[in-house]
Design a protein around this motif. Structure first.
Motif, mmCIF file in Angstrom:
data_model
loop_
_atom_site.group_PDB
_atom_site.id
_atom_site.type_symbol
_atom_site.label_atom_id
_atom_site.label_comp_id
_atom_site.label_asym_id
_atom_site.label_seq_id
_atom_site.Cartn_x
_atom_site.Cartn_y
_atom_site.Cartn_z
ATOM 1 N N TRP A 178 41.477 37.334 28.856
ATOM 2 C CA TRP A 178 40.004 37.189 28.853
ATOM 3 C C TRP A 178 39.496 36.912 30.276
ATOM 4 C CZ3 TRP A 178 36.355 33.463 30.108
ATOM 5 C CH2 TRP A 178 35.058 33.659 29.607
ATOM 6 N N PHE A 179 40.196 36.013 30.989
ATOM 7 C CA PHE A 179 39.788 35.710 32.375
ATOM 8 C C PHE A 179 39.905 36.965 33.245
ATOM 9 C CE2 PHE A 179 40.743 31.065 31.476
ATOM 10 C CZ PHE A 179 39.451 30.634 31.691
ATOM 11 N N ASP A 180 41.001 37.715 33.062
ATOM 12 C CA ASP A 180 41.188 38.947 33.849
ATOM 13 C C ASP A 180 40.057 39.934 33.585
ATOM 14 O OD1 ASP A 180 43.413 37.914 34.977
ATOM 15 O OD2 ASP A 180 44.842 38.940 33.650
ATOM 16 N N GLU A 181 39.653 40.034 32.307
ATOM 17 C CA GLU A 181 38.551 40.952 31.960
ATOM 18 C C GLU A 181 37.258 40.531 32.652
ATOM 19 O OE1 GLU A 181 40.345 41.990 27.654
ATOM 20 O OE2 GLU A 181 38.362 41.026 27.701
ATOM 21 N N GLN A 182 37.005 39.203 32.677
ATOM 22 C CA GLN A 182 35.797 38.703 33.339
ATOM 23 C C GLN A 182 35.831 39.074 34.819
ATOM 24 O OE1 GLN A 182 33.237 37.080 31.554
ATOM 25 N NE2 GLN A 182 34.598 37.817 29.942
ATOM 26 N N LYS A 183 37.021 38.879 35.403
ATOM 27 C CA LYS A 183 37.211 39.140 36.832
ATOM 28 C C LYS A 183 36.921 40.624 37.140
ATOM 29 C CE LYS A 183 40.956 38.171 40.054
ATOM 30 N NZ LYS A 183 40.764 37.126 40.987
ATOM 31 N N GLN A 184 37.432 41.490 36.286
ATOM 32 C CA GLN A 184 37.279 42.936 36.499
ATOM 33 C C GLN A 184 35.880 43.425 36.139
ATOM 34 O OE1 GLN A 184 40.326 45.581 35.309
ATOM 35 N NE2 GLN A 184 41.309 44.704 37.098
ATOM 36 N N ASN A 185 35.392 43.041 34.965
ATOM 37 C CA ASN A 185 34.141 43.619 34.439
ATOM 38 C C ASN A 185 32.888 42.843 34.832
ATOM 39 O OD1 ASN A 185 35.923 45.302 33.246
ATOM 40 N ND2 ASN A 185 35.862 44.311 31.242
ATOM 41 N N GLN A 233 29.766 26.926 42.538
ATOM 42 C CA GLN A 233 29.088 28.226 42.613
ATOM 43 C C GLN A 233 30.020 29.413 42.364
ATOM 44 O OE1 GLN A 233 25.901 28.357 42.645
ATOM 45 N NE2 GLN A 233 25.692 26.153 42.987
ATOM 46 N N SER A 234 31.304 29.155 42.152
ATOM 47 C CA SER A 234 32.264 30.267 42.043
ATOM 48 C C SER A 234 31.888 31.266 40.965
ATOM 49 C CB SER A 234 33.653 29.748 41.686
ATOM 50 O OG SER A 234 34.150 28.994 42.697
ATOM 51 N N ALA A 235 32.180 32.538 41.286
ATOM 52 C CA ALA A 235 31.978 33.592 40.285
ATOM 53 C C ALA A 235 33.356 34.060 39.817
ATOM 54 C CB ALA A 235 31.206 34.742 40.908
ATOM 55 N N TYR A 236 33.384 34.736 38.659
ATOM 56 C CA TYR A 236 34.683 35.161 38.114
ATOM 57 C C TYR A 236 35.439 36.054 39.099
ATOM 58 C CZ TYR A 236 34.503 32.899 33.606
ATOM 59 O OH TYR A 236 34.517 31.943 32.621
ATOM 60 N N GLY A 237 34.698 36.854 39.898
ATOM 61 C CA GLY A 237 35.359 37.741 40.857
ATOM 62 C C GLY A 237 36.149 36.971 41.918
ATOM 63 N N GLU A 238 35.798 35.690 42.123
ATOM 64 C CA GLU A 238 36.446 34.915 43.199
ATOM 65 C C GLU A 238 37.638 34.067 42.714
ATOM 66 O OE1 GLU A 238 32.013 34.174 45.098
ATOM 67 O OE2 GLU A 238 33.131 32.539 44.160
ATOM 68 N N ILE A 239 37.829 34.071 41.427
ATOM 69 C CA ILE A 239 38.831 33.147 40.875
ATOM 70 C C ILE A 239 40.257 33.633 41.193
ATOM 71 C CG2 ILE A 239 38.919 34.211 38.565
ATOM 72 C CD1 ILE A 239 38.897 31.446 37.355
ATOM 73 N N SER A 240 41.106 32.687 41.647
ATOM 74 C CA SER A 240 42.476 33.085 42.018
ATOM 75 C C SER A 240 43.380 33.027 40.785
ATOM 76 C CB SER A 240 43.017 32.122 43.074
ATOM 77 O OG SER A 240 43.234 30.866 42.467
ATOM 78 N N ASN A 274 45.512 30.338 35.926
ATOM 79 C CA ASN A 274 46.639 29.679 35.243
ATOM 80 C C ASN A 274 46.321 28.234 34.908
ATOM 81 O OD1 ASN A 274 48.188 31.921 35.231
ATOM 82 N ND2 ASN A 274 49.331 31.412 37.100
ATOM 83 N N LYS A 275 45.690 27.558 35.858
ATOM 84 C CA LYS A 275 45.367 26.138 35.661
ATOM 85 C C LYS A 275 44.357 25.977 34.506
ATOM 86 C CE LYS A 275 45.184 21.756 37.121
ATOM 87 N NZ LYS A 275 46.163 20.864 36.535
ATOM 88 N N LEU A 276 43.295 26.802 34.555
ATOM 89 C CA LEU A 276 42.274 26.722 33.496
ATOM 90 C C LEU A 276 42.885 27.054 32.126
ATOM 91 C CD1 LEU A 276 39.022 28.375 34.901
ATOM 92 C CD2 LEU A 276 39.276 26.027 34.102
ATOM 93 N N THR A 277 43.720 28.095 32.129
ATOM 94 C CA THR A 277 44.357 28.504 30.863
ATOM 95 C C THR A 277 45.201 27.364 30.306
ATOM 96 O OG1 THR A 277 44.411 30.762 31.658
ATOM 97 C CG2 THR A 277 45.831 30.265 29.809
#
Ligand SMILES: Cc1cc2nc3c(=O)[nH]c(=O)nc-3n(C[C@H](O)[C@H](O)[C@H](O)COP(=O)(O)OP(=O)(O)OC[C@H]3O[C@@H](n4cnc5c(N)ncnc54)[C@H](O)[C@@H]3O)c2cc1C
Length: 417
Positions: A276-283, A314-321, A326-329
């Motif tokens: 789900w996080f990866d999808e947010q990052k991509q889409n 202020q972070s956006a999903y595109g910036e998440i490492s 992994n930590k959030l998950t």
């Protein structure tokens, strides 16, 4: 013509089980002299405070097979007992006496007045109508079998009775007496409590709820899914209370010091969440993380968790490492918390433990090795989750005892006391 004295029944304990047993015996067997002995000046005091003063008197689940899973202690053994007198029988019993009930969305049932006093008034007026003698401030200090009777040493003197029903709840001194008599006891430990947790992830968030979390207690098989509530002291809500009930003994042995793994998203897997996080990052790379939590999480909790995981506001999903994902998950699906101690839940608690059920014939509630001694209610090793099930165990036992008396006590036999 001389009349033989009435046969005597003494019920020790003026609580839920004591009153219900007394009323039903007196109704079915008017020729018996039924007396309740209550050690305090108050009758039905737990009924009074039950259900936050509303008295969750029973539950709308009716089939014995639907009820037994709610009893960590008692369980399947109670099946025939509920077959004889179930929750629907209690609802009819109350209705026949003018007390109507209503059912809440979670199937808990209350008197329609939403006042426990309605149940108390019903029981006390029924007892009076049927001539049940109620003696307050009369504590039983000792009991022994004496020929065909039971001899009680009470704070108001010696009393003899043909039949004795112990309905003393979770009173350690009475368990002591019953143990001295030779009954096997399961050591009492509390059930239905909340978990004390001091942790930056939940501090200051009291009142926040989650519709469905999964909690596992590490190193045990204990696991529950259900709603969760953050409190001032730690975690509460149905998922925690259920764990405290099923784990009552195991958690007591751990001194209420253990670790839990919390999945705030119910049964959602970490693989699914990572995806789900990866999808947010991509889409949706521009979406602000704080504004789009995964699942039904309150804003305050999500903000606090993101801060804990070092995610700038202020972070956006595109910036998440990847590391942050992994930590959030991990925090969302298997957050590890240290429980140190327990607290009571709205002052509502029950005691797990008491007279071992193997000592009692559950078709009659008579002690197997002590004729004419009966046990009902919390004095036995029976306890349940919240929902009206603890009271139902009292009602069903009381009914079964009264039915047994009706079948077995011969009215023509005279009492010899
Ligand atoms: C705050 C609170 C809220 C609750 N709410 C609910 C609810 O809504 N629904 C539900 O199903 N369950 C509820 N419960 C659990 C429920 O109250 C108990 O399971 C139930 O009261 C047990 O009934 P009992 O008759 O076995 O014992 P009790 O109700 O405890 O009665 C035992 C009686 O015996 C007396 N006694 C003890 N020793 C002696 C002696 N030596 N001589 C004479 N008398 C003696 C005691 O003084 C007492 O009056 C609640 C419990 C608490 C603490």
């Amino acid at each position: 013509m001389s009349h033989s004295p009435k046969k005597k029944v003494i019920i020790v304990g003026g609580g839920a089980a004591g009153f219900f047993t007394a009323i039903n015996i007196a109704e079915k067997q008017p020729h018996l002299e039924v007396t309740i002995l209550e050690k305090t000046s108050k009758l039905l005091s737990k009924v009074k405070v039950s259900g936050g003063g509303r008295c969750n008197v029973t539950n709308a689940r009716q089939q014995p097979s639907e009820l037994t899973p709610f009893y960590p202690r008692g369980g399947k053994k109670l099946y025939p007992v509920f077959k004889e007198f179930s929750t629907s029988d209690m609802v009819s019993w109350l209705s026949d006496r003018g007390v109507q009930t209503h059912t809440e969305a979670d199937l808990r049932m209350f008197p329609i007045t939403n006042s426990s006093q309605t149940i108390i008034d019903c029981f006390t007026s029924e007892a009076a109508r049927l001539g049940v003698k109620v003696i307050q401030n009369c504590g039983v200090k000792h009991l022994e079998a004496s020929e065909n009777q039971w001899k009680l040493d009470t704070t108001q003197g010696i009393m003899l009775t043909d039949k004795l029903v112990m309905a003393t709840g979770s009173t350690p001194s009475v368990w002591g007496l019953l143990g001295q008599l030779g009954l096997e006891l399961v050591p009492p430990v509390p059930s239905l409590f909340t978990f004390n947790i001091k942790d930056p992830r939940i501090s200051g968030l009291m009142g926040i709820t989650f519709p469905e979390v999964n909690i596992r207690i590490t190193g045990t098989k204990l696991e529950e899914t259900g709603p969760l509530l953050i409190t001032h002291w730690g975690l509460s809500g149905p998922a925690v209370l259920k764990l405290s009930a099923w784990g009552a003994r195991e958690l007591s042995e751990k001194g209420y010091h253990f670790q839990i793994l919390v999945n705030y998203l119910g049964k959602r897997s970490n693989t699914d969440l990572r995806q789900w996080f990866d999808e947010q990052k991509q889409n949706h790379p521009k979406r602000r993380i704080l504004n789009y939590p995964p699942g039904e999480l309150t804003k305050r909790f999500w903000e606090q968790l993101c801060a804990y995981c070092d995610i700038p506001e202020q972070s956006a999903y595109g910036e998440i490492s990847k590391k942050q994902v992994n930590k959030l998950t991990e925090e969302l699906t298997q957050g590890l918390y240290e429980v140190k101690g327990k607290s009571t839940f709205k002052e509502e608690f029950v005691t797990s433990g008491g007279v071992n059920l193997s000592e009692v014939n559950l078709q009659t509630f008579e002690a197997r090795r002590f004729p004419n001694l009966y046990l009902a209610g919390e004095v036995l090793d029976i306890d349940a989750l919240t929902g009206g099930f603890n009271f139902q165990a009292c009602w069903s036992a009381g009914w079964v005892i009264s039915e047994h008396f009706q079948k077995s006590v011969n009215p023509s036999q005279s009492g010899n006391s």
